[in-house]
Design a protein around this motif. Structure first.
Motif, mmCIF file in Angstrom:
data_model
loop_
_atom_site.group_PDB
_atom_site.id
_atom_site.type_symbol
_atom_site.label_atom_id
_atom_site.label_comp_id
_atom_site.label_asym_id
_atom_site.label_seq_id
_atom_site.Cartn_x
_atom_site.Cartn_y
_atom_site.Cartn_z
ATOM 1 N N ALA A 1 -10.987 27.349 7.260
ATOM 2 C CA ALA A 1 -11.083 27.532 8.707
ATOM 3 C C ALA A 1 -9.904 28.332 9.251
ATOM 4 O O ALA A 1 -10.076 29.244 10.069
ATOM 5 N N PRO B 1 -10.152 31.260 2.267
ATOM 6 C CA PRO B 1 -11.433 31.312 2.997
ATOM 7 C C PRO B 1 -11.698 30.140 3.924
ATOM 8 O O PRO B 1 -12.785 30.063 4.491
ATOM 9 N N ALA C 1 -9.969 36.867 11.938
ATOM 10 C CA ALA C 1 -10.470 37.292 13.251
ATOM 11 C C ALA C 1 -9.339 37.831 14.112
ATOM 12 O O ALA C 1 -9.499 38.855 14.806
ATOM 13 N N GLN D 1 -10.285 31.920 8.338
ATOM 14 C CA GLN D 1 -11.271 32.592 9.187
ATOM 15 C C GLN D 1 -10.648 32.997 10.520
ATOM 16 O O GLN D 1 -10.871 34.106 11.021
ATOM 17 N N GLU D 2 -9.872 32.093 11.100
ATOM 18 C CA GLU D 2 -9.205 32.412 12.371
ATOM 19 C C GLU D 2 -8.181 33.526 12.183
ATOM 20 O O GLU D 2 -8.076 34.448 13.011
ATOM 21 N N MET E 1 -12.563 30.284 17.140
ATOM 22 C CA MET E 1 -12.668 31.695 16.761
ATOM 23 C C MET E 1 -12.567 32.605 17.981
ATOM 24 O O MET E 1 -12.026 33.717 17.900
ATOM 25 N N LEU F 1 -8.661 37.127 3.357
ATOM 26 C CA LEU F 1 -9.645 36.085 3.664
ATOM 27 C C LEU F 1 -10.277 35.532 2.392
ATOM 28 O O LEU F 1 -10.533 34.328 2.280
#
Length: 551
Positions: free
Chosen positions: A418, A416, A425, A421-422, A454, A412
């Protein structure tokens, strides 16, 4: 855009005038006005299945619902689905074939000219088509746009004393203009099929069986109904044709013809008529030479994860891995800017290589090999790991328990944005660790902080077929927690909760019972109800396939 901006639907019962036309014209323009080929093949394999599946669920609805049957916007939102897009586009393609292209386009242009900068209805559109053709357009619309379900077209081949005859069985109530391809095994090459003749016939709405052709000598090895994929109907292959396809499918000329065969096989598996193992045999024999890797995606997402038992699944994944390696070996030398696939055997392209690479990662079970790909930055065949593929590899490593929070955090930090981030997660939720699962569940169902993107990523990571023992306790929790979070998240969020949050990796009658009890309770918003009902129907289908072909 024409029907969305130049002529706007008057009310939500005619959303198909936007969405179906957008689908149909998008593919048509791409096919006719660009250098890309194989466009309708992509539609047949990757798009129509969405419509066929939706049309066989209890939640199906007409392409054009009756006026007054869509009372409000909330009711309309659940109809932005495979019916309004893929089935509607398929119906328009059939309408163009049934009317003739000249009359069809004349009617469309008449409609646009008459109603531009205003609102219009299905009745207005049919008036425009009727003014350009002497065919019964309104009767066609009643049969095609006001009804639900899928017709089935099946060949019946008879042989007697040196002669053969072909008839077409029609189970349904719609008229069809349909192509019928007759193919023979190539002399001296049992792995190749060559065309003998292609016929076009019209099947009346109430015609249960119609004569198509007859001749002397041996029958055609393969009789392919809906050759050219002009109509929207399930296709069946007679036993002789299926055996010919098993022997020569990858050698069948024309990507669209092969797509029709693959779609027929897919439908037969879903209907319990073809054993998943036999389908996988065809995949193993012919997909290394096949240009449409979407076939493999069905084999992974439905056959491997739902239609076969847990004991059979590792063998299925191993088979699919070998097929993907074969595809990557065949096209691995092509440059990233390679020309688009021609739709013919021996074609290729960067898109094909990428699809095979993604599936190879998803089927991998050897954490050591996956780690080697991660370290090398590439896959077998030379496919470079871009950001999307790196997250895919890391997800699979997470599922197998070969990485942890430290590796996910480092990835990540390197990506970093979008999508990163997904990806993080998804990986965190996929870890085979009780604390990781509980944290993921709390983020989805214990608060409303996650965006829809997310939330979906977390749900996609959470439910993994390799982790059934760890996930067992969350099945009942889903049905008690989903109703509240769906009500708070609104229509699109509720649909997501019902689709991606559903514990579909558990192919058990218990899940069906719990889902039915949930839908009988209070507070289930329409978007959740539709999505959950669809998931339950798919689960019943998987249980049926397993029961018919156990072992």
């Amino acid at each position: 855009m024409w029907f969305g901006d130049l002529v706007t639907l008057r009310w939500w019962d005619d959303i198909w005038l936007n969405e179906s036309f957008a689908d149909y014209l998008g593919y048509r323009v791409l096919d006719e006005a660009t250098g890309f080929s194989g466009v309708w093949t992509d539609f047949a394999v990757a798009r129509k299945g969405w419509g066929y599946d939706a049309d066989q669920r209890p939640s199906t609805h007409p392409v054009a619902p009756d006026p007054g049957s869509v009372p409000d916007t909330a009711s309309a939102l659940v109809n932005f689905d495979g019916i309004s897009y893929a089935k509607g586009a398929s119906a328009l393609r059939q309408l163009a074939a049934w009317l003739g292209d000249r009359d069809f386009l004349a009617g469309v242009n008449r409609h646009l000219s008459s109603h531009r900068f205003g609102n219009a209805t299905l009745a207005d559109f049919l008036d425009s088509l009727a003014g350009a053709s002497d065919r019964d357009v309104r009767g066609w619309a009643d049969r095609w746009l006001r009804t639900t379900g899928v017709d089935t077209l099946s060949p019946r081949v008879a042989e007697d004393d040196g002669r053969w005859s072909l008839a077409l069985r029609h189970d349904g109530g719609r008229p069809h203009r349909v192509g019928v391809g007759l193919y023979d095994v190539a002399p001296g090459d049992a792995g190749r099929l060559v065309p003998r003749e292609r016929l076009e016939r019209e099947v009346a709405a109430d015609e249960a069986e119609s004569a198509v052709a007859e001749g002397t000598g041996p029958r055609p090895a393969l009789v392919l109904t809906n050759d050219g994929d002009l109509t929207y109907a399930k296709v069946r292959l007679d036993e002789g044709s299926w055996q010919a396809a098993l022997g020569g499918l990858s050698g069948l000329p024309g990507g669209l013809s092969r797509a029709v065969v693959w779609s027929a096989a897919r439908d037969m598996v879903r209907d319990g008529e073809l054993a998943p193992g036999e389908f996988l045999g065809a995949v193993g024999a012919h997909c290394p030479g096949e240009r449409e890797v979407v076939v493999l995606e069905f084999a992974r997402g439905q056959v491997a994860d739902r239609f076969v038992s847990g004991a059979e699944r590792p063998g299925v994944l191993a088979t699919l891995s070998e097929v993907c390696r074969g595809v990557l070996a065949a096209v691995g030398g092509e440059a990233p800017g390679a020309a688009p696939d021609s739709g013919e055997p021996g074609g290729g392209g960067a898109g094909l290589r990428l699809a095979a690479a993604r599936l190879l990662v998803d089927c991998a079970s050897d954490a050591g090999e996956l780690g080697g790909w991660w370290s090398a930055g590439s896959l077998p065949g030379g496919q470079v790991l871009d950001a999307e593929l790196r997250w895919r590899v890391l997800l699979r490593l997470s599922v197998l328990g070969a990485v942890g929070h430290a590796e996910i955090g480092a990835a990540l930090e390197a990506d970093p944005g979008a999508k990163g981030q997904e990806g993080a997660a998804r990986c965190r939720a996929a870890l085979p660790d009780a604390a990781a699962k509980e944290a993921a569940w709390a983020s989805m169902f214990g608060s409303d902080d996650l965006s829809n993107y997310m939330w979906r990523a977390t749900a996609e990571g959470f439910w993994q077929p390799e982790q059934l023992g760890l996930l067992e306790g969350y099945v009942e929790r889903y049905f008690s927690d989903a109703v509240g979070v769906a009500a708070r998240r609104g229509g699109p969020g509720a649909q997501m909760v019902g689709r991606f949050g559903f514990p579909g990796v558990f192919v058990e009658q218990r899940v069906v019972r719990l889902g039915e009890e949930c839908l009988e309770g209070d507070g289930v918003v329409p978007s959740l109800r539709r999505a959950m009902a669809d998931q339950l129907d798919d689960l019943r289908r998987a249980l049926l396939v397993r029961s018919r072909h156990a072992g």
